[in-house]
Write an enzyme that holds these catalytic residues in place. Structure first.
Site, PDB file in Angstrom:
ATOM      1  N   HIS A 109       0.816  -1.213   0.000  1.00  0.00           N
ATOM      2  CA  HIS A 109       0.000   0.000   0.000  1.00  0.00           C
ATOM      3  C   HIS A 109       0.852   1.266   0.000  1.00  0.00           C
ATOM      4  O   HIS A 109       0.333   2.350  -0.224  1.00  0.00           O
ATOM      5  CB  HIS A 109      -1.000  -0.012   1.163  1.00  0.00           C
ATOM      6  N   ASP A 140       0.346  -7.520   1.665  1.00  0.00           N
ATOM      7  CA  ASP A 140       0.773  -6.129   1.813  1.00  0.00           C
ATOM      8  C   ASP A 140       2.297  -5.996   1.864  1.00  0.00           C
ATOM      9  O   ASP A 140       2.841  -5.310   2.737  1.00  0.00           O
ATOM     10  CB  ASP A 140       0.151  -5.502   3.071  1.00  0.00           C
ATOM     11  N   GLY A 220       2.990   6.673   7.678  1.00  0.00           N
ATOM     12  CA  GLY A 220       4.355   6.930   7.213  1.00  0.00           C
ATOM     13  C   GLY A 220       5.323   5.866   7.677  1.00  0.00           C
ATOM     14  O   GLY A 220       6.349   5.646   7.066  1.00  0.00           O
ATOM     15  N   ASN A 221       4.986   5.194   8.798  1.00  0.00           N
ATOM     16  CA  ASN A 221       5.794   4.059   9.251  1.00  0.00           C
ATOM     17  C   ASN A 221       5.607   2.845   8.347  1.00  0.00           C
ATOM     18  O   ASN A 221       6.414   1.909   8.371  1.00  0.00           O
ATOM     19  CB  ASN A 221       5.416   3.639  10.672  1.00  0.00           C
ATOM     20  N   SER A 222       4.548   2.845   7.580  1.00  0.00           N
ATOM     21  CA  SER A 222       4.233   1.680   6.756  1.00  0.00           C
ATOM     22  C   SER A 222       5.404   1.271   5.878  1.00  0.00           C
ATOM     23  O   SER A 222       5.987   2.101   5.174  1.00  0.00           O
ATOM     24  CB  SER A 222       3.022   1.980   5.875  1.00  0.00           C
TER      25      SER A 222
END
Length: 632
Positions: A109, A140, A220-222
């Site tokens: 994502h 993901d 944003g950590n994704s």
């Protein structure tokens, strides 16, 4: 600055508890000594604090040492953490390098929002071009490759199966796109839970068997890494539980375990849109929570292997099954196409079988999902998706370009960069698949002596019981006489009418093997690199399971998957005459020479987990298409 207030009823209890606290939570203890200490409602006097300090004079040194080790660990792993920005500069996320040639992991994502090309910042302050390689939309996960160096710093992978609740972990990345200088943000926490399952929430996105942590996971950590105390990469952060406004961390974040990603990594390097697996059967809970087979799809691998309704699944992929949820969790961490061991119980008797996992989605479903644009993980139905503002609500700063970002991404791609991406249906980036194809096909060079030898081949040998075998492969078809029993199979284009029972199509399989040797991969209508997978139930765990490169070749509706060892030696192949037919597994246990050319001398043949025969080839005769001369 945060105040640290500790209240206890007595000084003695204070000393005891502070000691225990130091042992259990050194970070907290550090803060206690760094700030004023309060007992009851009264701050401790300096003399009292000094007294406590004198009785625990060795502990601050221990704490300091632990702190320095932690700082050193973070210093060492930080260069591998990636700040990802879309080429247009209007969004991004995080990632982590896993090899010196620039391969880095992130979330699907994140990359789906960034496009096929993106900009990646490292803590050396430099911005690198990167290209998408492969995606796993269900799990993901995305694989990208940074360009410009062959000596990128990279993170060491740990063993996420060894994690325990309470283990210290560190999330690193680019929350709210704060890393304008590309230095990652670090948040610390513990493993709050293991084997968590996060349902798809209206999309394909599914977090199976994931790691829960209270280390802050914010937008944003994704795609960023989750490290253990040893600085080993043990997960990829990607999801969090958020309050209703959708932007407030609640202390429950989720990371995809690195061991699950290990299983998919070879598939991701294939440049394909990879899929997860289904058993071809549904399960339900029994009266004692045992996992019972509810229905089995007739013709599926599980059906062909003997699984039936009412059977109890005892173990799957080596893990004991205690609940339906546990079974789904384990099933969810494997790619489609893998063959894994299963033990089931029927009438008190255990049976061990191998089941080939089917695809969870159709190719069309996957391509539609993968091309649907950015998809962010969602919470329970009815709750806003993290990272998605409500209607009428202005985007929060984290959706905006990083403020103070001095190097704006280039809008135009260089010709060299453009060459790194090739579009093809079913693939994320076909360029990387071609690259892997070439690597494996180069291993076939040692067999080039067979090129053009398209005439009649005749083998003679015997099986493990000494029964004689005669095998003929000719341009018109294949014949076999095993003991007193003959079989005759016309060549491709005809129906597979006279295959030895329970072989899965041994004669047709050997014809395809001959075509590969004599005509090469170009004789097949479709060739692609599948990725890596274990063979024949040789499944231990994520670190101790040998994986083989798989090259898929299709011809006349049949599919042959050739397996290569890490050193390039061919270990055998699987053959499927059609999608609905059982698979014929041919394994080479030794290589020698026949007709002065390298050829496997022992063939182990099985289908649906059952052995068909083991044949030793002892002699070989060849007649060319234009001559009756025989060679030996």
């Amino acid at each position: 600055m945060m105040q640290c207030a500790i209240r206890f009823d007595s000084y003695r209890s204070f000393i005891v508890v502070i000691g225990l606290t130091i042992l259990a939570f050194p970070q907290l203890a550090t803060r206690a000594f760094a700030n004023q200490i309060v007992v009851g409602n009264t701050p401790l006097s300096k003399d009292t604090q000094d007294a406590g300090q004198s009785q625990t004079e060795k502990i601050p040194g221990i704490v300091k040492e632990a702190e320095q080790k932690r700082i050193q660990m973070i210093r060492e792993v930080s260069p591998a953490v990636v700040a990802i920005f879309s080429s247009s500069g209007d969004g991004g996320g995080s990632g982590v390098l896993i090899s010196p040639d620039g391969f880095a992991l992130s979330n699907f994502h994140v990359t789906s929002g960034a496009g096929n090309f993106m900009k990646c910042g490292l803590n050396d302050g430099k911005l690198y071009d990167a290209v998408i390689v492969g995606i796993d939309p269900t799990g993901d996960v995305a694989l990208i490759q940074l360009q410009g160096r062959q000596d990128f710093p990279f993170a060491r992978m740990g063993n996420s199966d060894l994690l325990k609740p309470g283990d210290a972990v560190f999330a690193m990345g680019n929350p709210f796109l704060l890393a304008t200088d590309f230095t990652p943000t670090i948040t610390a926490g513990i493993v709050s839970g293991l084997h968590r399952y996060q349902y798809p929430a209206g999309t394909f996105l599914e977090y199976a068997d994931c790691i829960q942590t209270d280390a802050s996971i914010n937008p944003g950590n994704s795609g960023g890494p989750l490290f253990n105390l040893q600085g080993e990469l043990i997960g990829i952060n990607g999801r969090g539980s958020f309050e209703k406004r959708g932007r407030v961390n609640s202390g429950a974040g989720y990371a995809i375990s690195i061991n699950q990603i290990r299983y998919f990594l070879g598939h991701l390097k294939s440049g394909r849109i990879v899929d997860h697996a289904t058993l071809g059967a549904t399960v339900r809970s029994g009266s004692s929570r045992e996992v019972l087979v509810d229905q089995v799809l007739e013709g599926s691998s599980a059906w062909n292997a003997g699984l039936r309704e009412g059977d109890e699944i005892v173990t799957f992929a080596g893990r004991p099954m205690g609940s339906v949820n546990q079974f789904k969790n384990v099933l969810g961490i494997f790619p489609k196409g893998w063959s894994l061991p299963m033990v089931y119980r029927r009438d008190g008797q255990k049976q061990e079988i191998l089941v080939e996992l089917a695809a969870l989605h159709t190719d069309t479903e996957l391509m539609e999902f993968a091309s649907g644009g950015a998809v962010r993980p969602a919470e329970k139905p009815g709750q806003p998706k993290p990272g998605q503002p409500k209607p009428g609500e202005k985007p929060t700063p984290q959706e905006s370009p990083p403020e103070g970002h001095s190097e704006k991404p280039a809008e135009k791609l260089s010709p060299e960069l453009k060459k790194l991406f090739q579009s093809k249906a079913g693939f994320t980036n076909y360029h990387f698949n071609q690259r892997e194809q070439k690597r494996l096909i180069a291993h076939l060079a040692s067999l080039s002596g067979w090129r053009g030898a398209t005439g009649l081949w005749k083998f003679a040998g015997d099986d493990a019981k000494g029964t004689s075998l005669s095998l003929i492969l000719s341009p018109d078809g294949a014949g076999m006489q095993w003991g007193e029993t003959p079989f005759l199979q016309p060549a491709a284009g005809a129906n597979w009418i006279d295959e030895p029972p329970s072989s899965g199509g041994f004669l047709a399989a050997m014809l395809h093997w001959k075509w590969l040797l004599t005509e090469g991969p170009e004789a097949f209508s479709e060739v692609y690199y599948l990725g890596t997978q274990p063979l024949d139930g040789q499944f231990g765990d994520a670190l101790n399971t040998p994986l083989y490169d798989a090259l898929v070749l299709s011809k006349t509706g049949a599919t042959m998957t050739v397996f290569f060892r890490e050193d390039g030696v061919i270990a055998g192949f699987d053959f499927k005459a059609s999608r609905d037919q059982p698979t014929c597994n041919v394994r080479f246990s030794s290589w020698g020479t026949l007709g002065a050319q390298p050829f496997p001398q022992v063939l182990k043949v099985s289908s649906s987990g059952r052995s068909f025969g083991e044949f030793t080839l002892k002699t070989f005769e060849q007649k060319s298409s234009n001559s009756s001369e025989a060679t030996r």
